[in-house]
Design an enzyme around this catalytic site. Sequence first.
Site, PDB file in Angstrom:
ATOM      1  N   HIS A 239       0.855  -1.196   0.000  1.00 42.65           N
ATOM      2  CA  HIS A 239       0.000   0.000   0.000  1.00 42.65           C
ATOM      3  C   HIS A 239       0.883   1.235   0.000  1.00 42.65           C
ATOM      4  O   HIS A 239       1.870   1.304   0.729  1.00 42.65           O
ATOM      5  CB  HIS A 239      -0.898  -0.032   1.240  1.00 42.65           C
ATOM      6  CG  HIS A 239      -1.811   1.135   1.373  1.00 42.65           C
ATOM      7  ND1 HIS A 239      -1.385   2.392   1.775  1.00 42.65           N
ATOM      8  CD2 HIS A 239      -3.154   1.245   1.166  1.00 42.65           C
ATOM      9  CE1 HIS A 239      -2.406   3.218   1.802  1.00 42.65           C
ATOM     10  NE2 HIS A 239      -3.493   2.555   1.442  1.00 42.65           N
ATOM     11  N   ARG A 282      -2.718   1.302  -4.553  1.00 41.07           N
ATOM     12  CA  ARG A 282      -2.576  -0.149  -4.563  1.00 41.07           C
ATOM     13  C   ARG A 282      -2.915  -0.663  -5.953  1.00 41.07           C
ATOM     14  O   ARG A 282      -3.460   0.052  -6.791  1.00 41.07           O
ATOM     15  CB  ARG A 282      -3.519  -0.792  -3.535  1.00 41.07           C
ATOM     16  CG  ARG A 282      -3.163  -0.557  -2.093  1.00 41.07           C
ATOM     17  CD  ARG A 282      -4.173  -1.225  -1.171  1.00 41.07           C
ATOM     18  NE  ARG A 282      -5.420  -0.477  -1.099  1.00 41.07           N
ATOM     19  CZ  ARG A 282      -6.578  -0.979  -0.651  1.00 41.07           C
ATOM     20  NH1 ARG A 282      -6.630  -2.245  -0.264  1.00 41.07           N
ATOM     21  NH2 ARG A 282      -7.656  -0.239  -0.584  1.00 41.07           N
ATOM     22  N   LYS A 285      -6.442  -0.001  -8.067  1.00 36.50           N
ATOM     23  CA  LYS A 285      -7.172   1.101  -7.435  1.00 36.50           C
ATOM     24  C   LYS A 285      -7.114   2.328  -8.352  1.00 36.50           C
ATOM     25  O   LYS A 285      -6.344   2.392  -9.306  1.00 36.50           O
ATOM     26  CB  LYS A 285      -6.566   1.430  -6.071  1.00 36.50           C
ATOM     27  CG  LYS A 285      -6.747   0.323  -5.044  1.00 36.50           C
ATOM     28  CD  LYS A 285      -8.221   0.095  -4.723  1.00 36.50           C
ATOM     29  CE  LYS A 285      -8.402  -0.965  -3.655  1.00 36.50           C
ATOM     30  NZ  LYS A 285      -9.827  -1.174  -3.325  1.00 36.50           N
ATOM     31  N   ASP A 288      -5.083   8.872  -7.341  1.00 36.48           N
ATOM     32  CA  ASP A 288      -5.408   9.767  -6.229  1.00 36.48           C
ATOM     33  C   ASP A 288      -4.217  10.712  -6.059  1.00 36.48           C
ATOM     34  O   ASP A 288      -3.076  10.262  -5.949  1.00 36.48           O
ATOM     35  CB  ASP A 288      -5.638   8.956  -4.952  1.00 36.48           C
ATOM     36  CG  ASP A 288      -6.102   9.801  -3.767  1.00 36.48           C
ATOM     37  OD1 ASP A 288      -5.765  11.002  -3.711  1.00 36.48           O
ATOM     38  OD2 ASP A 288      -6.782   9.252  -2.879  1.00 36.48           O
ATOM     39  N   CYS A 290      -3.055  12.367  -3.632  1.00 32.89           N
ATOM     40  CA  CYS A 290      -2.230  12.283  -2.424  1.00 32.89           C
ATOM     41  C   CYS A 290      -1.055  11.337  -2.632  1.00 32.89           C
ATOM     42  O   CYS A 290       0.010  11.505  -2.026  1.00 32.89           O
ATOM     43  CB  CYS A 290      -3.053  11.863  -1.213  1.00 32.89           C
ATOM     44  SG  CYS A 290      -3.534  10.121  -1.179  1.00 32.89           S
ATOM     45  N   TYR A 291      -1.248  10.332  -3.510  1.00 30.11           N
ATOM     46  CA  TYR A 291      -0.162   9.390  -3.757  1.00 30.11           C
ATOM     47  C   TYR A 291       0.932   9.988  -4.632  1.00 30.11           C
ATOM     48  O   TYR A 291       1.966   9.348  -4.833  1.00 30.11           O
ATOM     49  CB  TYR A 291      -0.705   8.105  -4.373  1.00 30.11           C
ATOM     50  CG  TYR A 291      -1.535   7.328  -3.386  1.00 30.11           C
ATOM     51  CD1 TYR A 291      -0.943   6.727  -2.282  1.00 30.11           C
ATOM     52  CD2 TYR A 291      -2.916   7.227  -3.527  1.00 30.11           C
ATOM     53  CE1 TYR A 291      -1.697   6.045  -1.345  1.00 30.11           C
ATOM     54  CE2 TYR A 291      -3.678   6.544  -2.601  1.00 30.11           C
ATOM     55  CZ  TYR A 291      -3.068   5.956  -1.510  1.00 30.11           C
ATOM     56  OH  TYR A 291      -3.810   5.290  -0.571  1.00 30.11           O
ATOM     57  N   ASP A 405      -8.628  15.024  -4.617  1.00 29.95           N
ATOM     58  CA  ASP A 405      -8.188  13.679  -4.992  1.00 29.95           C
ATOM     59  C   ASP A 405      -8.155  13.538  -6.514  1.00 29.95           C
ATOM     60  O   ASP A 405      -7.127  13.223  -7.119  1.00 29.95           O
ATOM     61  CB  ASP A 405      -9.159  12.690  -4.338  1.00 29.95           C
ATOM     62  CG  ASP A 405      -9.121  11.282  -4.895  1.00 29.95           C
ATOM     63  OD1 ASP A 405      -8.406  11.019  -5.862  1.00 29.95           O
ATOM     64  OD2 ASP A 405      -9.835  10.418  -4.349  1.00 29.95           O
ATOM     65  N   ASP A 412      -9.831  19.374  -0.013  1.00 29.55           N
ATOM     66  CA  ASP A 412      -9.645  19.238   1.430  1.00 29.55           C
ATOM     67  C   ASP A 412      -8.197  19.551   1.771  1.00 29.55           C
ATOM     68  O   ASP A 412      -7.336  19.660   0.894  1.00 29.55           O
ATOM     69  CB  ASP A 412     -10.056  17.847   1.932  1.00 29.55           C
ATOM     70  CG  ASP A 412      -9.285  16.715   1.269  1.00 29.55           C
ATOM     71  OD1 ASP A 412      -8.054  16.669   1.413  1.00 29.55           O
ATOM     72  OD2 ASP A 412      -9.920  15.869   0.603  1.00 29.55           O
ATOM     73  N   HIS A 415      -5.472  16.561   0.901  1.00 27.79           N
ATOM     74  CA  HIS A 415      -5.023  16.482  -0.485  1.00 27.79           C
ATOM     75  C   HIS A 415      -4.288  17.749  -0.915  1.00 27.79           C
ATOM     76  O   HIS A 415      -3.400  17.689  -1.774  1.00 27.79           O
ATOM     77  CB  HIS A 415      -6.205  16.193  -1.412  1.00 27.79           C
ATOM     78  CG  HIS A 415      -6.676  14.771  -1.348  1.00 27.79           C
ATOM     79  ND1 HIS A 415      -7.678  14.359  -0.497  1.00 27.79           N
ATOM     80  CD2 HIS A 415      -6.249  13.655  -1.995  1.00 27.79           C
ATOM     81  CE1 HIS A 415      -7.870  13.056  -0.635  1.00 27.79           C
ATOM     82  NE2 HIS A 415      -7.011  12.599  -1.528  1.00 27.79           N
TER      83      HIS A 415
END
Length: 555
Positions: A239, A282, A285, A288, A290-291, A405, A412, A415
């Site tokens: 993850h 992952r 998925k 996003d 944030c990754y 995201d 938010d 993020h």
Amino acid sequence: MENFERVRFDEENLSTTTSKEQLFCERECCSFLKSFTCYDEITIGAFRRGGLINQDKEIRLLKSKHAGYLLSYLEQLPGGFVSLDASRSWIVYWILHALYLLGELDSASDHFPAIIETLQRFQNKTGGFAGGPSQISQGAPNYAAVLSLLTIGTPEAYAIIDRPAMYNYFMSIKDPRTGGFRIHIVDGEVDSRGTYTILAIARLLNILTPELADGVGDFLLACQTYEGGFGGEPGNEAHGGYNFCAVAGLVILKRLHEANLPLLESWLLRRQTNLEGGFQGRTNKLVDSCYSFWQGAGLAIVNLVQHSVHVQQVRPEVSYDYDDLFDLRAYEALLKHRQQEIDKVLQASEANGQGIVDVDDILLLGVDASHRVTAHNGVLSCNQEALQRYITHCAQNIEHGGMRDKPGKARDFYHSCYALSGLSVAQRSIICGFEEGDMSSSDVNRTDDAERSDWRGHPLWYVRHFQSLSPVEKDVAVDDEEALPTLDDHFVGPVVYGDREHNLLEPTSIIFNIGLTNLRNAWSHFHAPTMVSDHAGLVAAYRQQLQQLEQQQQS
């Protein structure tokens, strides 16, 4: 990059919930990723007036809107945030670090005294910070609280951190069975996330003793999966967030080279999505933003260690090794070098009596002199252009500011912090080191804007090439000076997508995710010779504090 059809997800004639969500996400992103040349002049004019693009139709990061969004919530949160009462220290960190990245931290300085006072109420006498007042200390919000104080960086912010009590708390949540750390003292889970938050803060505050670190590296190494990435615990799925925590933690302990690096890099590279360009957390998925940091910084760390291992193989006599301050030292060395080059230009101008210096020449020599990013001119093994494109096109809330995201999601603080952190990493990563004098003045103005046709010349090309050689060929390569690339050979300065001068963010640590200047200041303070940093000294200091507290209560 506009031919989206050839990179769309292939269902392979089997439609599933996962494949439907992926195809929907790609359709949403396509409408944001398309070139601005596709719009009519009326729309282009509106984009320009709104500050989204410049005169050359290059996208711009809406810095003022993002900063305005963050600042508006720094003083008081709406009632709906009551559910995040245990995450108040996180909210402070997300906002402060995002403002730092945007170059707007000073605009929050009036709030610093109130922030310090608030965070002080979160600190428990037995050590560590909680997420809010009257709550137990926990590794994650403690991490956020300390990073917030180090970002503020004033003597008053440093002074409230109780290091002996913090050390006592860390030792109390150390799990003797696994070697890792519990996230909190009462029935807390032991995982790579909690373990990293303890290691990072202990390292920053100069309380990472052998007693505290004992067994931790073995626990983190056991979290690597058959996929290549790391999970939260041994046997868990790989993850992005847990992977970063394990990878960064192992760098702090200087043990990441013991992991399966090729498999780890392969897993990370496969997490960059083909069409969108951002990272997923992952396998199977959705992308996003944030990754962009969790996976992007994780890859930067891996590439750094790969290069370090290669240097040690090729030049064993060279003192070159990775550690958690590498990017800070490289950035400071670059600052020093570029300043020397600027001084040379000024001195040469004075010597020939002209007294006039071309401003453009000076700008090209500056440490923040950026270049147009391409798919190949960054130093990381991922596509830094595609990553930056996703963040700027798909993750911005262009109406009200803040980062999200993906298209269709709300903005938010979380993020906003990690999308911008990932963008900074994608712009400024340095994985090649150099000794004094390695950088030649003749190469400083090189732009390398043209896209390379292959990887030859990339620092990681040398790593892969060297590994493929026979023992005899390796001996020959060791005598070849090109086997040991220097920073100047491959690092051309920040590589930026869109409006290069406007979009460049402040540099952040790939290990601690704190501004490099803040990191330097905190390091100088907490690693001063006068600071007690050994196990016996910290334990004795904490006991003395308890005795003083008891005496005060009795009196």
